[in-house]
Design a protein around this motif. Structure first.
Motif, PDB file in Angstrom:
ATOM      1  N   MET A  89       0.845  -1.201   0.000  1.00 52.87           N
ATOM      2  CA  MET A  89       0.000   0.000   0.000  1.00 52.87           C
ATOM      3  C   MET A  89       0.880   1.250   0.000  1.00 52.87           C
ATOM      4  SD  MET A  89      -3.198  -1.190   0.200  1.00 52.87           S
ATOM      5  CE  MET A  89      -4.277  -0.028   1.035  1.00 52.87           C
ATOM      6  N   ALA A  90       1.896   1.255  -0.847  1.00 52.19           N
ATOM      7  CA  ALA A  90       2.887   2.334  -0.837  1.00 52.19           C
ATOM      8  C   ALA A  90       2.267   3.691  -1.152  1.00 52.19           C
ATOM      9  CB  ALA A  90       3.987   2.028  -1.843  1.00 52.19           C
ATOM     10  N   LYS A  91       2.637   4.676  -0.348  1.00 58.22           N
ATOM     11  CA  LYS A  91       2.299   6.068  -0.615  1.00 58.22           C
ATOM     12  C   LYS A  91       3.596   6.795  -0.968  1.00 58.22           C
ATOM     13  CE  LYS A  91      -1.794   6.315   2.345  1.00 58.22           C
ATOM     14  NZ  LYS A  91      -2.458   7.028   3.472  1.00 58.22           N
ATOM     15  N   LYS A  92       3.540   7.558  -2.045  1.00 60.23           N
ATOM     16  CA  LYS A  92       4.758   8.151  -2.601  1.00 60.23           C
ATOM     17  C   LYS A  92       5.561   8.935  -1.574  1.00 60.23           C
ATOM     18  CE  LYS A  92       4.293  11.698  -5.269  1.00 60.23           C
ATOM     19  NZ  LYS A  92       3.926  12.543  -6.424  1.00 60.23           N
ATOM     20  N   ASP A  93       4.936   9.894  -0.916  1.00 59.36           N
ATOM     21  CA  ASP A  93       5.678  10.761  -0.002  1.00 59.36           C
ATOM     22  C   ASP A  93       6.246   9.981   1.180  1.00 59.36           C
ATOM     23  OD1 ASP A  93       5.144  12.881  -1.649  1.00 59.36           O
ATOM     24  OD2 ASP A  93       3.510  13.685  -0.434  1.00 59.36           O
ATOM     25  N   LEU A  94       5.474   9.042   1.706  1.00 61.13           N
ATOM     26  CA  LEU A  94       5.948   8.245   2.840  1.00 61.13           C
ATOM     27  C   LEU A  94       7.122   7.360   2.440  1.00 61.13           C
ATOM     28  CD1 LEU A  94       2.664   7.117   4.652  1.00 61.13           C
ATOM     29  CD2 LEU A  94       4.343   8.797   5.429  1.00 61.13           C
ATOM     30  N   PHE A  95       7.047   6.784   1.239  1.00 61.85           N
ATOM     31  CA  PHE A  95       8.133   5.905   0.809  1.00 61.85           C
ATOM     32  C   PHE A  95       9.406   6.708   0.553  1.00 61.85           C
ATOM     33  CE2 PHE A  95      10.597   3.404  -2.245  1.00 61.85           C
ATOM     34  CZ  PHE A  95      10.688   2.210  -1.550  1.00 61.85           C
ATOM     35  N   LEU A  96       9.278   7.843  -0.111  1.00 64.34           N
ATOM     36  CA  LEU A  96      10.456   8.672  -0.373  1.00 64.34           C
ATOM     37  C   LEU A  96      11.067   9.184   0.929  1.00 64.34           C
ATOM     38  CD1 LEU A  96       9.201  10.644  -3.493  1.00 64.34           C
ATOM     39  CD2 LEU A  96      11.009   8.919  -3.441  1.00 64.34           C
ATOM     40  N   GLU A  97      10.225   9.494   1.899  1.00 65.66           N
ATOM     41  CA  GLU A  97      10.724   9.918   3.209  1.00 65.66           C
ATOM     42  C   GLU A  97      11.499   8.784   3.880  1.00 65.66           C
ATOM     43  OE1 GLU A  97       8.960  11.464   7.531  1.00 65.66           O
ATOM     44  OE2 GLU A  97       7.665  11.416   5.764  1.00 65.66           O
ATOM     45  N   ALA A  98      10.999   7.553   3.712  1.00 69.54           N
ATOM     46  CA  ALA A  98      11.675   6.398   4.296  1.00 69.54           C
ATOM     47  C   ALA A  98      13.033   6.168   3.640  1.00 69.54           C
ATOM     48  CB  ALA A  98      10.801   5.153   4.156  1.00 69.54           C
ATOM     49  N   VAL A  99      13.112   6.349   2.324  1.00 65.48           N
ATOM     50  CA  VAL A  99      14.394   6.191   1.627  1.00 65.48           C
ATOM     51  C   VAL A  99      15.348   7.316   2.023  1.00 65.48           C
ATOM     52  CG1 VAL A  99      15.541   6.013  -0.607  1.00 65.48           C
ATOM     53  CG2 VAL A  99      13.276   5.014  -0.306  1.00 65.48           C
ATOM     54  N   LEU A 100      14.814   8.521   2.171  1.00 60.95           N
ATOM     55  CA  LEU A 100      15.640   9.640   2.626  1.00 60.95           C
ATOM     56  C   LEU A 100      16.254   9.333   3.991  1.00 60.95           C
ATOM     57  CD1 LEU A 100      16.694  12.539   2.302  1.00 60.95           C
ATOM     58  CD2 LEU A 100      14.547  13.347   3.307  1.00 60.95           C
ATOM     59  N   GLY A 101      15.510   8.606   4.821  1.00 56.43           N
ATOM     60  CA  GLY A 101      16.056   8.201   6.115  1.00 56.43           C
ATOM     61  C   GLY A 101      17.310   7.361   5.961  1.00 56.43           C
ATOM     62  N   LEU A 102      17.331   6.492   4.946  1.00 50.16           N
ATOM     63  CA  LEU A 102      18.538   5.709   4.662  1.00 50.16           C
ATOM     64  C   LEU A 102      19.684   6.623   4.243  1.00 50.16           C
ATOM     65  CD1 LEU A 102      17.471   2.535   2.620  1.00 50.16           C
ATOM     66  CD2 LEU A 102      18.638   2.591   4.817  1.00 50.16           C
ATOM     67  N   GLU A 103      19.367   7.590   3.399  1.00 59.53           N
ATOM     68  CA  GLU A 103      20.395   8.530   2.941  1.00 59.53           C
ATOM     69  C   GLU A 103      20.971   9.310   4.120  1.00 59.53           C
ATOM     70  OE1 GLU A 103      20.822  12.418  -0.022  1.00 59.53           O
ATOM     71  OE2 GLU A 103      19.063  11.121  -0.185  1.00 59.53           O
ATOM     72  N   LYS A 104      20.103   9.779   5.013  1.00 57.55           N
ATOM     73  CA  LYS A 104      20.571  10.527   6.183  1.00 57.55           C
ATOM     74  C   LYS A 104      21.403   9.655   7.116  1.00 57.55           C
ATOM     75  CE  LYS A 104      16.897  14.013   6.306  1.00 57.55           C
ATOM     76  NZ  LYS A 104      15.727  14.546   7.057  1.00 57.55           N
ATOM     77  N   ALA A 105      21.128   8.350   7.101  1.00 59.00           N
ATOM     78  CA  ALA A 105      21.905   7.417   7.919  1.00 59.00           C
ATOM     79  C   ALA A 105      23.211   7.021   7.232  1.00 59.00           C
ATOM     80  CB  ALA A 105      21.075   6.168   8.213  1.00 59.00           C
ATOM     81  N   ARG A 106      23.501   7.661   6.107  1.00 60.34           N
ATOM     82  CA  ARG A 106      24.720   7.434   5.330  1.00 60.34           C
ATOM     83  C   ARG A 106      24.781   6.031   4.739  1.00 60.34           C
ATOM     84  NH1 ARG A 106      27.945  11.584   5.593  1.00 60.34           N
ATOM     85  NH2 ARG A 106      29.741  10.428   4.774  1.00 60.34           N
ATOM     86  N   GLN A 107      23.623   5.448   4.542  1.00 64.39           N
ATOM     87  CA  GLN A 107      23.530   4.166   3.843  1.00 64.39           C
ATOM     88  C   GLN A 107      23.267   4.479   2.365  1.00 64.39           C
ATOM     89  OE1 GLN A 107      23.931   1.040   5.068  1.00 64.39           O
ATOM     90  NE2 GLN A 107      24.347   1.747   7.150  1.00 64.39           N
ATOM     91  N   PHE A 108      24.270   5.086   1.742  1.00 62.33           N
ATOM     92  CA  PHE A 108      24.057   5.669   0.418  1.00 62.33           C
ATOM     93  C   PHE A 108      23.769   4.625  -0.658  1.00 62.33           C
ATOM     94  CE2 PHE A 108      26.957   8.806   2.533  1.00 62.33           C
ATOM     95  CZ  PHE A 108      25.997   9.786   2.714  1.00 62.33           C
ATOM     96  N   ARG A 109      24.472   3.501  -0.602  1.00 60.91           N
ATOM     97  CA  ARG A 109      24.252   2.479  -1.629  1.00 60.91           C
ATOM     98  C   ARG A 109      22.836   1.923  -1.522  1.00 60.91           C
ATOM     99  NH1 ARG A 109      27.434   2.988  -5.472  1.00 60.91           N
ATOM    100  NH2 ARG A 109      29.308   2.735  -4.198  1.00 60.91           N
ATOM    101  N   ALA A 110      22.398   1.659  -0.292  1.00 59.41           N
ATOM    102  CA  ALA A 110      21.036   1.162  -0.092  1.00 59.41           C
ATOM    103  C   ALA A 110      20.015   2.214  -0.516  1.00 59.41           C
ATOM    104  CB  ALA A 110      20.824   0.784   1.374  1.00 59.41           C
ATOM    105  N   ALA A 111      20.310   3.482  -0.230  1.00 56.82           N
ATOM    106  CA  ALA A 111      19.390   4.556  -0.609  1.00 56.82           C
ATOM    107  C   ALA A 111      19.256   4.662  -2.127  1.00 56.82           C
ATOM    108  CB  ALA A 111      19.865   5.884  -0.027  1.00 56.82           C
TER     109      ALA A 111
END
Length: 250
Positions: free
Chosen positions: A130-152
């Protein structure tokens, strides 16, 4: 849920990561941070219909329940792994109990006390049912902020399979390549973003910065000037980039 997503993390190891002694338990933010440290997407999922749809799609959902009273809370995490609507029960993995049957009425009541908080832990190549665009992108941004760049990067590419040409996702890929020091890859992404979104200043601004760092000052100046000419909410950032390039160019 981390085990399900492909990471062999034991409950003991996860408890060490997220246990908060002062509260005698684990905070929701700590669970989210732990998932990100392991390169997984932590996606907030709320509502009975939503989590049942996720479970039906094979995605177990971590939920927070208050098994006590409103004035004497006993907070407890469980994982929803199944349900039976006709028989009105939910199947939980709770503590050491692999299969706990709870009546739907009791489940709803105890879960409601956490405002129906739920958490999906997904691989970066997975989308919620049930993916919602903004929520999913926010979740991926969380990976980026955690410096998990490859996963992001993988997460943003997954977003593009559902929302093609999405500016946030494409910019995220470019920014992650830049953070990894992969300037050529970042340049390629931002050039493509400029082509897809010619009226957006951000990809031009980022492209200008990358060109400047590669010593391609004239190209950088041209890109920076175009970004400034487009203006927008980040016009101040674009102007600063242009000033820095002008100051550093021979």
């Amino acid at each position: 849920a981390l085990n399900w997503s492909g990471l062999p993390v034991s409950p003991e190891e996860l408890t060490d990561e997220v246990f908060t002694p002062a509260r005698k338990g684990s905070l929701q933010t700590a669970l989210i941070s732990a998932a990100r440290r392991h390169g997984r997407i932590a996606y907030i999922s709320t509502g009975m219909e939503v989590i049942f749809s996720e479970v039906a799609a094979g995605h177990p959902v971590i939920i927070l329940q208050n098994l006590g009273l409103s004035w004497y809370p006993v907070w407890h995490y469980s994982v929803v792994v199944g349900y039976d609507l006709p028989k009105k029960f939910v199947i939980l993995r709770s503590g050491d109990t692999a299969r706990k049957i709870m009546p739907s009425r009791v489940f709803a009541k105890t879960w409601a006390r956490s405002n129906y908080w739920g958490l999906l832990i997904l691989r970066p190549d997975q989308l919620p049912a049930m993916a919602k665009k903004d929520l999913f992108l926010e979740a991926v941004l969380g990976l980026e902020k955690a410096r998990q760049f490859r996963a992001a990067i993988h997460g943003y590419k997954t977003a593009l399979t559902r929302w093609p040409q999405n500016l946030t996702a494409i910019m995220g890929i470019g920014n992650c390549h830049y953070a990894l020091g992969e300037l050529k890859d970042a340049e390629s992404v931002f050039r493509e973003t400029v082509r897809l979104h010619p009226k957006e200043g951000s990809p031009l601004n980022n492209l200008a910065q990358i060109l400047f760092e590669q010593g391609r000052n004239q190209e950088a100046l041209e890109a920076a000037k175009k970004a400034v000419s487009l203006g927008g909410p980040l016009s101040g950032v674009y102007e600063k980039t242009l000033e820095e390039i002008q100051a550093g160019a021979p």
